[in-house]
Scaffold this active site. Structure first.
Site: not given
Length: 397
Positions: A40, A201, A354, A377
């Site tokens: 990063r 999910k 992710g 996200g």
């Protein structure tokens, strides 16, 4: 949502003090505090180097971990300042506070071509509350604001959105790349447009499925979320991941896809395990023939063939979420096969952040993708078509 934002390349930077929001939320060794991956920090270098070369004085800021508004020595950004100094080949001045006397004095003394780093923004509870006084105090140190932390743009915090009320706000190079590639994929994709959705999910991907049903030609559903769809169709899913509250929703989506002429592909066979373990006994079964006491762990070979075929002739592919329990090598076959299919396709390939990004990197296909998003996200909310506060606050072109 307007993705056409002014970037650092549009700004007059010479002699200006620039508040630069970075994403230095790096993983650290729990025992020693040593940075275990500087990816990063490296990702922020193009924007930082450009600002310095253009004669700006850079006041960098970031969060690290979740200190929840309290001072935690283990989450200081001091090690990041050291690593950033090494990567830039110049001294990074480190402030011992965020908007306190030390930061203000160092910011005031900062000369063009110099860079400083503020202490962890989230040590102050006002950061996550997007407190206007805190945002103004940050803004008062600079003349321009540049946002380059895509992983945080879905949050309306003081350093991601609040400061833009007080300073002209521009996108850094990382954010500009995310907006141009992902924005184009959603607004004007090269067709056929194929979306691959995986992960655990259905509930976390509702908005994404809804939005992509309006845009995609084919939607592929794999991973843990596929078992809720299979159950909705009346299949036995054994001990597989299941969200019983979302069965009707799954049926509605299957119907909506039919009504819109969108091809919705579900697994036709599944690799099942006796229990959730890396070395469990496994077998491959048809999707409508799962044994009651086993659980789905990966997509099977026929599904790999079906999904890969859909990707082969695509113009644009967006992928978010693995196809199985890729942390266990025995059940990483489906995820690896999809990564390979994307790598070999001639399509514009975009991997959401992710787990899917981690999988592609772990499997060695990262350099074969058009774009790997830097925000988990944030990229998910982007795919949902939601307005991102940290993007909406930037100046339109």
């Amino acid at each position: 949502m307007n993705y056409n934002k002014k970037s650092v390349l549009d700004a007059d930077l010479k002699g200006k003090k620039v508040l630069l929001r970075c994403d230095f939320n790096v993983p650290q060794d729990k025992e020693t505090g040593a940075i275990t991956s500087d990816k990063r920090i490296v990702a922020a270098l193009p924007t930082i180097q450009y600002l310095l070369e253009q004669g700006a004085a850079v006041i960098a800021c970031s969060h690290l971990g979740k200190p929840k508004g309290t001072w935690k020595e283990s989450l200081t950004l001091a090690p990041v300042a050291v690593r950033l100094s090494e990567l830039l080949g110049q001294d990074v001045i480190f402030a011992k506070d965020i908007i306190g006397d030390d930061a203000k004095a160092k910011a005031a003394a900062l000369q063009p071509g110099q860079i400083m780093l503020l202490e962890n923004l989230r040590f102050d509870p006002r950061e996550e509350k997007n407190d206007p006084e805190f945002a103004k105090a940050l803004a008062d140190m600079a003349e321009l604001f540049v946002s380059d932390a895509f992983g945080t743009v879905h949050r309306a915090h003081a350093s991601t959105a609040g400061v833009a009320a007080y300073l002209p706000a521009y996108a850094g190079m990382l954010i500009e790349k995310e907006l141009s590639i992902m924005g184009k994929a959603l607004d004007d994709p090269k067709r056929p447009f194929v979306a691959i959705l995986g992960g655990a999910k259905v509930s976390s991907k509702i908005g994404v499925i809804n939005n992509l049903l309006e845009k995609a030609d084919t939607i592929i559903i794999g991973g843990g979320m596929s078992y809720t769809f299979q159950k909705a169709l009346g299949y036995e899913v054994g001990n597989s991941l299941l969200e019983a509250d979302w069965l009707q929703y799954s049926l509605d989506m299957i119907q909506k896809a039919k009504d819109k002429g969108v091809q919705l592909l579900l697994p036709v066979d599944t690799v099942v395990g006796k229990e959730f373990a890396a070395d469990t006994e496994k077998q491959t079964v048809a999707s409508d023939a799962m044994p009651a006491d086993w659980e789905g762990m990966d997509i099977g070979p026929k599904t790999i063939e079906l999904f890969s075929e859909a990707v082969k002739n695509a113009g644009t592919v967006v992928w978010n979420g693995p196809m199985g329990v890729f942390e266990f090598p025995a059940f990483a076959v489906g995820t690896e096969a999809m990564a390979k299919a994307l790598a070999e396709s001639g399509a514009v390939t975009i991997v959401g952040g992710g787990d899917s990004a981690a999988a592609v990197e772990k499997l060695g296909y990262a350099d074969k993708m058009t774009h790997i998003s830097t925000g988990g996200g944030a990229s998910l909310e982007f795919l949902e078509g939601k307005e991102l506060p940290g993007v909406a606050c930037l100046q339109d072109k």
